[in-house]
Structures are given as structure tokens and as C-alpha cells.
Scaffold this active site. Structure first.
Site, PDB file in Angstrom:
ATOM      1  CE  LYS A  47      -3.977  -2.214   2.300  1.00  0.00           C
ATOM      2  NZ  LYS A  47      -4.960  -2.112   3.427  1.00  0.00           N
ATOM      3  CE1 TYR A  76      -9.390  -3.349   0.381  1.00  0.00           C
ATOM      4  CE2 TYR A  76      -8.386  -1.380  -0.564  1.00  0.00           C
ATOM      5  CZ  TYR A  76      -8.285  -2.556   0.178  1.00  0.00           C
ATOM      6  OH  TYR A  76      -7.069  -2.925   0.718  1.00  0.00           O
ATOM      7  CG  ASN A 122      -3.638  -2.155   6.948  1.00  0.00           C
ATOM      8  OD1 ASN A 122      -3.559  -1.845   5.773  1.00  0.00           O
ATOM      9  ND2 ASN A 122      -4.628  -2.891   7.423  1.00  0.00           N
ATOM     10  CG  HIS A 162      -5.455  -6.282  -0.172  1.00  0.00           C
ATOM     11  ND1 HIS A 162      -6.677  -6.344   0.451  1.00  0.00           N
ATOM     12  CD2 HIS A 162      -5.517  -7.159  -1.211  1.00  0.00           C
ATOM     13  CE1 HIS A 162      -7.447  -7.225  -0.195  1.00  0.00           C
ATOM     14  NE2 HIS A 162      -6.760  -7.723  -1.209  1.00  0.00           N
ATOM     15  CD  GLU A 174      -8.947  -9.291  -3.531  1.00  0.00           C
ATOM     16  OE1 GLU A 174      -9.814  -8.944  -2.721  1.00  0.00           O
ATOM     17  OE2 GLU A 174      -7.783  -9.595  -3.187  1.00  0.00           O
TER      18      GLU A 174
HETATM   19  P1  ATP Z   1      -7.001  -6.139   3.485  1.00  0.00           P
HETATM   20  O1  ATP Z   1      -8.358  -6.436   2.896  1.00  0.00           O
HETATM   21  O2  ATP Z   1      -6.481  -4.757   3.135  1.00  0.00           O
HETATM   22  O3  ATP Z   1      -6.005  -7.216   3.275  1.00  0.00           O
HETATM   23  P2  ATP Z   1      -8.003  -7.016   6.007  1.00  0.00           P
HETATM   24  O4  ATP Z   1      -8.623  -8.140   5.252  1.00  0.00           O
HETATM   25  O5  ATP Z   1      -7.083  -7.350   7.155  1.00  0.00           O
HETATM   26  O6  ATP Z   1      -7.172  -6.066   5.069  1.00  0.00           O
HETATM   27  P3  ATP Z   1     -10.580  -5.728   5.939  1.00  0.00           P
HETATM   28  O7  ATP Z   1     -11.551  -5.895   7.054  1.00  0.00           O
HETATM   29  O8  ATP Z   1     -10.791  -6.441   4.654  1.00  0.00           O
HETATM   30  O9  ATP Z   1      -9.109  -6.030   6.533  1.00  0.00           O
HETATM   31  O10 ATP Z   1     -10.464  -4.156   5.674  1.00  0.00           O
HETATM   32  C1  ATP Z   1      -9.884  -3.688   4.471  1.00  0.00           C
HETATM   33  C2  ATP Z   1      -9.003  -2.521   4.761  1.00  0.00           C
HETATM   34  O11 ATP Z   1      -9.796  -1.435   5.211  1.00  0.00           O
HETATM   35  C3  ATP Z   1      -7.971  -2.732   5.884  1.00  0.00           C
HETATM   36  O12 ATP Z   1      -6.784  -3.320   5.458  1.00  0.00           O
HETATM   37  C4  ATP Z   1      -7.730  -1.313   6.348  1.00  0.00           C
HETATM   38  O13 ATP Z   1      -6.768  -0.670   5.500  1.00  0.00           O
HETATM   39  C5  ATP Z   1      -9.074  -0.657   6.165  1.00  0.00           C
HETATM   40  N1  ATP Z   1      -9.796  -0.638   7.420  1.00  0.00           N
HETATM   41  C6  ATP Z   1     -10.377  -1.689   8.051  1.00  0.00           C
HETATM   42  N2  ATP Z   1     -10.937  -1.326   9.212  1.00  0.00           N
HETATM   43  C7  ATP Z   1     -10.708   0.012   9.325  1.00  0.00           C
HETATM   44  C8  ATP Z   1     -11.027   1.000  10.292  1.00  0.00           C
HETATM   45  N3  ATP Z   1     -11.706   0.689  11.391  1.00  0.00           N
HETATM   46  N4  ATP Z   1     -10.615   2.261  10.058  1.00  0.00           N
HETATM   47  C9  ATP Z   1      -9.924   2.596   8.949  1.00  0.00           C
HETATM   48  N5  ATP Z   1      -9.592   1.698   7.992  1.00  0.00           N
HETATM   49  C10 ATP Z   1      -9.968   0.440   8.175  1.00  0.00           C
HETATM   50 MG    MG Z   2      -9.796  -7.848   3.441  1.00  0.00          MG
END
Ligand code: ATP
Ligand code: MG
Length: 137
Positions: free
Chosen positions: A9, A49, A112, A115, A126
């Protein structure tokens, strides 16, 4: 063997961490079989997303994902989807296990660093969102 879609990211590309993150993947036995650096528009990030469209952080998430270049990649290996998620660590870096990418590099739950696809069907979707058949060998 299995394949999964990974994104390094904008917070991580900005801090020049692509190589260090790729080393984590390779040390875990994941092979980078496709990779390119692109800069998404906010609309493209929103399309990627789309499953999070109704979440309160959707605007913040898509703005962040369009804020700088990302590296999109296909990782291959035994149980690549689960293995990649293990190497990434928990979504919130505060909860991520020591040694994981998010524990070492991520700045916050939003920014973070990586992804990873979460299931075989989403991995397939994806991967084809970013890569054509010709780019996958
Ligand atoms: P990713 O899909 O990016 O691999 P993930 O599967 O661990 O991450 P998801 O629940 O799919 O997490 O959320 C997608 C992304 O949305 C997260 O990686 C993060 O960048 C963002 N995100 C999730 N929760 C929050 C939050 N509470 N506040 C801000 N951003 C968030
Ligand atoms: Mg995810």
C-alpha cells in the site's frame, strides 16, 4: 499450489519498504510470480474495495489507496492465501503478532502497509482485476 493477490500500500511504497516486505514473503516460502507498480485513481480503488462500500471508513480507505503508488503482485505457494495473511499479521498493527509485516511496518489500522486476498474466490477475482492472462506465467 495456490495463488493470492497482494498489494503493497501507499504508506509502504512511500517509505521505500517494497524490498523489505518482499523479503518477508520470500522467507515465508511465497514466490512473487507477477508484480507491477501502479497509481490507482480513487474510483479504481473504490471498485477494488467495493465490498466495503457501506463501511464508515470507505472514503478514507479509497482516498488513502489513491494517495500514492502501490505495488500489486501475485504470490504463489502452498496455502498461499492463508500463509500470506499470516505473514501480514492482524489488520490493526496494534494486534499484529511480532515479526509480521504489519507489526514491523504498519502505521495504523488504515495505513497498514499491505493487502491480501481472503479466500480462493476473491483471490481469483482480485488477480484478474489487476493482471491479464498474458502477465501470468
Ligand atoms: P485487506 O483487505 O487490506 O487485506 P483485512 O482483510 O485485514 O485487510 P478488511 O476488514 O478487509 O481487513 O479491511 C480492508 C481494509 O480497510 C484494511 O486493510 C484497512 O486498510 C481498512 N480498514 C479496516 N478497518 C478500518 C477502520 N476501522 N478504520 C480505517 N480503515 C480500516
Ligand atoms: Mg480484506
Amino acid at each position: 499450489v495456490e495463488r493470492t493477490l497482494s498489494i503493497i500500500k501507499p504508506d509502504a511504497t512511500k517509505r521505500n519498504l517494497t524490498g523489505k516486505i518482499n523479503t518477508k514473503f520470500e522467507e515465508a516460502g511465497l514466490r512473487i510470480v507477477a508484480q507491477k507498480r501502479i497509481h490507482l485513481t480513487q474510483d479504481q480503488a473504490g471498485e477494488f474495495y467495493a465490498v466495503h462500500k457501506e463501511r464508515p471508513f470507505f472514503g478514507e480507505l479509497t482516498e488513502f489507496m489513491a494517495s500514492g503508488p502501490v505495488v500489486v503482485q501475485v504470490l504463489e505457494g502452498e496455502n498461499a492465501i492463508a500463509k500470506n495473511r499470516e505473514v501480514m499479521g492482524a489488520t490493526n498493527p496494534a494486534d499484529a503478532a511480532a515479526g509480521t509485516i504489519r507489526a514491523e511496518f504498519a502505521e495504523s489500522v488504515g495505513e497498514n502497509s499491505v493487502h491480501g486476498s481472503d479466500a480462493p474466490d476473491t483471490a481469483k477475482e482480485e488477480i484478474s482485476f489487476f493482471f491479464s492472462g498474458l502477465e501470468l506465467v
